[in-house]
Design a protein around this motif. Structure first.
Motif, PDB file in Angstrom:
ATOM      1  N   ASP A  25      34.964  45.758  38.910  1.00  0.00           N
ATOM      2  CA  ASP A  25      35.214  47.097  39.446  1.00  0.00           C
ATOM      3  C   ASP A  25      36.494  47.633  38.824  1.00  0.00           C
ATOM      4  O   ASP A  25      37.571  47.098  39.057  1.00  0.00           O
ATOM      5  N   TRP A  26      36.346  48.683  38.002  1.00  0.00           N
ATOM      6  CA  TRP A  26      37.516  49.336  37.429  1.00  0.00           C
ATOM      7  C   TRP A  26      38.012  50.345  38.444  1.00  0.00           C
ATOM      8  O   TRP A  26      37.281  51.246  38.878  1.00  0.00           O
ATOM      9  N   GLY A  27      39.256  50.164  38.848  1.00  0.00           N
ATOM     10  CA  GLY A  27      39.881  51.097  39.786  1.00  0.00           C
ATOM     11  C   GLY A  27      40.788  52.041  39.038  1.00  0.00           C
ATOM     12  O   GLY A  27      41.681  51.606  38.309  1.00  0.00           O
ATOM     13  N   SER A  28      40.553  53.319  39.210  1.00  0.00           N
ATOM     14  CA  SER A  28      41.364  54.320  38.510  1.00  0.00           C
ATOM     15  C   SER A  28      42.779  54.360  39.079  1.00  0.00           C
ATOM     16  O   SER A  28      43.018  53.928  40.203  1.00  0.00           O
ATOM     17  N   PRO A  29      43.734  54.907  38.294  1.00  0.00           N
ATOM     18  CA  PRO A  29      45.108  55.020  38.795  1.00  0.00           C
ATOM     19  C   PRO A  29      45.141  55.920  40.033  1.00  0.00           C
ATOM     20  O   PRO A  29      44.491  56.972  40.053  1.00  0.00           O
ATOM     21  N   GLN A  30      45.874  55.484  41.041  1.00  0.00           N
ATOM     22  CA  GLN A  30      45.985  56.267  42.278  1.00  0.00           C
ATOM     23  C   GLN A  30      47.331  56.032  42.927  1.00  0.00           C
ATOM     24  O   GLN A  30      47.810  54.908  42.967  1.00  0.00           O
ATOM     25  N   ASP A  31      47.903  57.102  43.440  1.00  0.00           N
ATOM     26  CA  ASP A  31      49.146  57.024  44.217  1.00  0.00           C
ATOM     27  C   ASP A  31      50.240  56.243  43.505  1.00  0.00           C
ATOM     28  O   ASP A  31      50.934  55.432  44.111  1.00  0.00           O
ATOM     29  N   GLY A  32      50.377  56.453  42.200  1.00  0.00           N
ATOM     30  CA  GLY A  32      51.426  55.798  41.431  1.00  0.00           C
ATOM     31  C   GLY A  32      51.124  54.369  41.030  1.00  0.00           C
ATOM     32  O   GLY A  32      51.966  53.693  40.453  1.00  0.00           O
ATOM     33  N   VAL A  33      49.929  53.887  41.345  1.00  0.00           N
ATOM     34  CA  VAL A  33      49.533  52.525  40.984  1.00  0.00           C
ATOM     35  C   VAL A  33      48.620  52.613  39.767  1.00  0.00           C
ATOM     36  O   VAL A  33      47.691  53.416  39.730  1.00  0.00           O
ATOM     37  N   ASP A  34      48.886  51.779  38.770  1.00  0.00           N
ATOM     38  CA  ASP A  34      48.087  51.774  37.544  1.00  0.00           C
ATOM     39  C   ASP A  34      46.641  51.375  37.820  1.00  0.00           C
ATOM     40  O   ASP A  34      46.324  50.770  38.842  1.00  0.00           O
ATOM     41  N   SER A  35      45.786  51.678  36.850  1.00  0.00           N
ATOM     42  CA  SER A  35      44.395  51.243  36.945  1.00  0.00           C
ATOM     43  C   SER A  35      44.347  49.713  36.897  1.00  0.00           C
ATOM     44  O   SER A  35      45.276  49.059  36.423  1.00  0.00           O
ATOM     45  N   ALA A  36      43.244  49.170  37.395  1.00  0.00           N
ATOM     46  CA  ALA A  36      43.085  47.707  37.399  1.00  0.00           C
ATOM     47  C   ALA A  36      41.614  47.353  37.309  1.00  0.00           C
ATOM     48  O   ALA A  36      40.750  48.110  37.765  1.00  0.00           O
ATOM     49  N   ASN A  37      41.344  46.206  36.725  1.00  0.00           N
ATOM     50  CA  ASN A  37      40.005  45.629  36.700  1.00  0.00           C
ATOM     51  C   ASN A  37      39.970  44.511  37.736  1.00  0.00           C
ATOM     52  O   ASN A  37      40.799  43.603  37.695  1.00  0.00           O
ATOM     53  N   VAL A  38      39.016  44.596  38.662  1.00  0.00           N
ATOM     54  CA  VAL A  38      38.859  43.566  39.685  1.00  0.00           C
ATOM     55  C   VAL A  38      37.563  42.809  39.407  1.00  0.00           C
ATOM     56  O   VAL A  38      36.492  43.408  39.343  1.00  0.00           O
ATOM     57  N   PHE A  39      37.688  41.509  39.217  1.00  0.00           N
ATOM     58  CA  PHE A  39      36.550  40.627  38.958  1.00  0.00           C
ATOM     59  C   PHE A  39      36.195  39.929  40.265  1.00  0.00           C
ATOM     60  O   PHE A  39      37.052  39.256  40.851  1.00  0.00           O
ATOM     61  N   VAL A  40      34.968  40.095  40.718  1.00  0.00           N
ATOM     62  CA  VAL A  40      34.525  39.465  41.960  1.00  0.00           C
ATOM     63  C   VAL A  40      33.493  38.397  41.609  1.00  0.00           C
ATOM     64  O   VAL A  40      32.409  38.708  41.104  1.00  0.00           O
ATOM     65  N   PHE A  41      33.855  37.150  41.865  1.00  0.00           N
ATOM     66  CA  PHE A  41      32.968  36.016  41.638  1.00  0.00           C
ATOM     67  C   PHE A  41      32.292  35.662  42.955  1.00  0.00           C
ATOM     68  O   PHE A  41      32.916  35.755  44.009  1.00  0.00           O
ATOM     69  N   HIS A  42      31.025  35.261  42.895  1.00  0.00           N
ATOM     70  CA  HIS A  42      30.331  34.933  44.134  1.00  0.00           C
ATOM     71  C   HIS A  42      30.101  33.439  44.235  1.00  0.00           C
ATOM     72  O   HIS A  42      30.071  32.720  43.239  1.00  0.00           O
ATOM     73  N   GLY A  43      29.973  33.005  45.489  1.00  0.00           N
ATOM     74  CA  GLY A  43      29.739  31.598  45.740  1.00  0.00           C
ATOM     75  C   GLY A  43      29.410  31.357  47.190  1.00  0.00           C
ATOM     76  O   GLY A  43      29.063  32.281  47.930  1.00  0.00           O
ATOM     77  N   ALA A  44      29.521  30.108  47.593  1.00  0.00           N
ATOM     78  CA  ALA A  44      29.132  29.708  48.943  1.00  0.00           C
ATOM     79  C   ALA A  44      30.269  28.954  49.611  1.00  0.00           C
ATOM     80  O   ALA A  44      31.137  28.386  48.948  1.00  0.00           O
ATOM     81  N   ILE A  45      30.231  28.991  50.925  1.00  0.00           N
ATOM     82  CA  ILE A  45      31.176  28.215  51.721  1.00  0.00           C
ATOM     83  C   ILE A  45      30.371  27.510  52.817  1.00  0.00           C
ATOM     84  O   ILE A  45      29.535  28.134  53.470  1.00  0.00           O
ATOM     85  N   THR A  46      30.590  26.228  52.959  1.00  0.00           N
ATOM     86  CA  THR A  46      29.892  25.459  53.992  1.00  0.00           C
ATOM     87  C   THR A  46      30.655  25.566  55.310  1.00  0.00           C
ATOM     88  O   THR A  46      31.826  25.960  55.344  1.00  0.00           O
ATOM     89  N   GLY A  47      29.974  25.183  56.379  1.00  0.00           N
ATOM     90  CA  GLY A  47      30.628  25.169  57.684  1.00  0.00           C
ATOM     91  C   GLY A  47      31.823  24.236  57.702  1.00  0.00           C
ATOM     92  O   GLY A  47      32.863  24.545  58.292  1.00  0.00           O
ATOM     93  N   ALA A  48      31.682  23.085  57.049  1.00  0.00           N
ATOM     94  CA  ALA A  48      32.789  22.122  56.994  1.00  0.00           C
ATOM     95  C   ALA A  48      33.983  22.712  56.243  1.00  0.00           C
ATOM     96  O   ALA A  48      35.128  22.541  56.656  1.00  0.00           O
ATOM     97  N   GLU A  49      33.708  23.406  55.127  1.00  0.00           N
ATOM     98  CA  GLU A  49      34.798  24.038  54.375  1.00  0.00           C
ATOM     99  C   GLU A  49      35.479  25.128  55.200  1.00  0.00           C
ATOM    100  O   GLU A  49      36.704  25.226  55.219  1.00  0.00           O
ATOM    101  N   ALA A  50      34.679  25.945  55.883  1.00  0.00           N
ATOM    102  CA  ALA A  50      35.255  27.008  56.710  1.00  0.00           C
ATOM    103  C   ALA A  50      36.154  26.419  57.800  1.00  0.00           C
ATOM    104  O   ALA A  50      37.207  26.977  58.111  1.00  0.00           O
TER     105      ALA A  50
END
Length: 170
Positions: free
Chosen positions: A77-102
């Motif tokens: 997700d490319w976020g455009s510059p806003q409110d004095g903050v530069d643009s940024a690229n956000v990388f979202v990786f997906h995965g799983a979490i078990t009950g034990a891990e939580a």
């Protein structure tokens, strides 16, 4: 030999990486920072010379106390510059979490105050808009076993963009 002065003159891009972790009930793991309002995916800023995936793994280990199983990339997700903050690229990786891990999550108290597993439809009530906006496209891409490219949380229609570019060249 590379022209180091030229490369040094190029613009820099900020980036962040986050983990979209689902439990076996389809709930999303969110964490609550101590230094700002709202709930977020585990993750953070990509450090100098660090890959997005390495940043996601490092941040999960720091924030959760373990490295979750990551299965792939859900979105950029490319976020455009806003409110004095530069643009940024956000990388979202997906995965799983078990009950034990939580149950074994160890939050760093100076950085995070709580964690929760929530139904995806509850995320807009908890997360800031810039986080919530990418959840539906990311979850859809995850279910379809693909990655999605977003700009300010909106999926980009590559077919239409390519058609427009081809028409302009004709």
């Amino acid at each position: 030999m590379p022209d180091l002065a030229y490369y040094a003159s190029l613009p820099r891009t900020r980036g962040a990486a986050a983990a979209l972790l689902l439990d076996d009930l389809g709930r999303v793991l969110l964490v609550k920072p101590t230094y700002r309002e709202g709930w977020f995916l585990p993750g953070g800023v990509i450090e100098a010379d660090e890959s997005p995936l390495a940043a996601c793994v490092r941040e999960c280990e720091e924030e959760l106390g373990f490295v979750p199983r990551l299965d792939g990339l859900a979105c950029v997700d490319w976020g455009s510059p806003q409110d004095g903050v530069d643009s940024a690229n956000v990388f979202v990786f997906h995965g799983a979490i078990t009950g034990a891990e939580a149950g074994a999550i160890r939050l760093p108290p100076e950085e995070l105050s709580d964690h929760v597993l929530v139904a995806p439809e509850k995320i807009p009530e908890l997360a800031p808009p810039h986080v919530a906006r990418r959840m539906a496209p990311s979850l859809r891409a995850m279910a379809e076993r693909r990655a999605v490219y977003l700009e300010d949380g909106r999926e980009q229609p590559f077919g239409a963009l390519l058609s427009d570019a081809r028409a302009e060249r004709s």
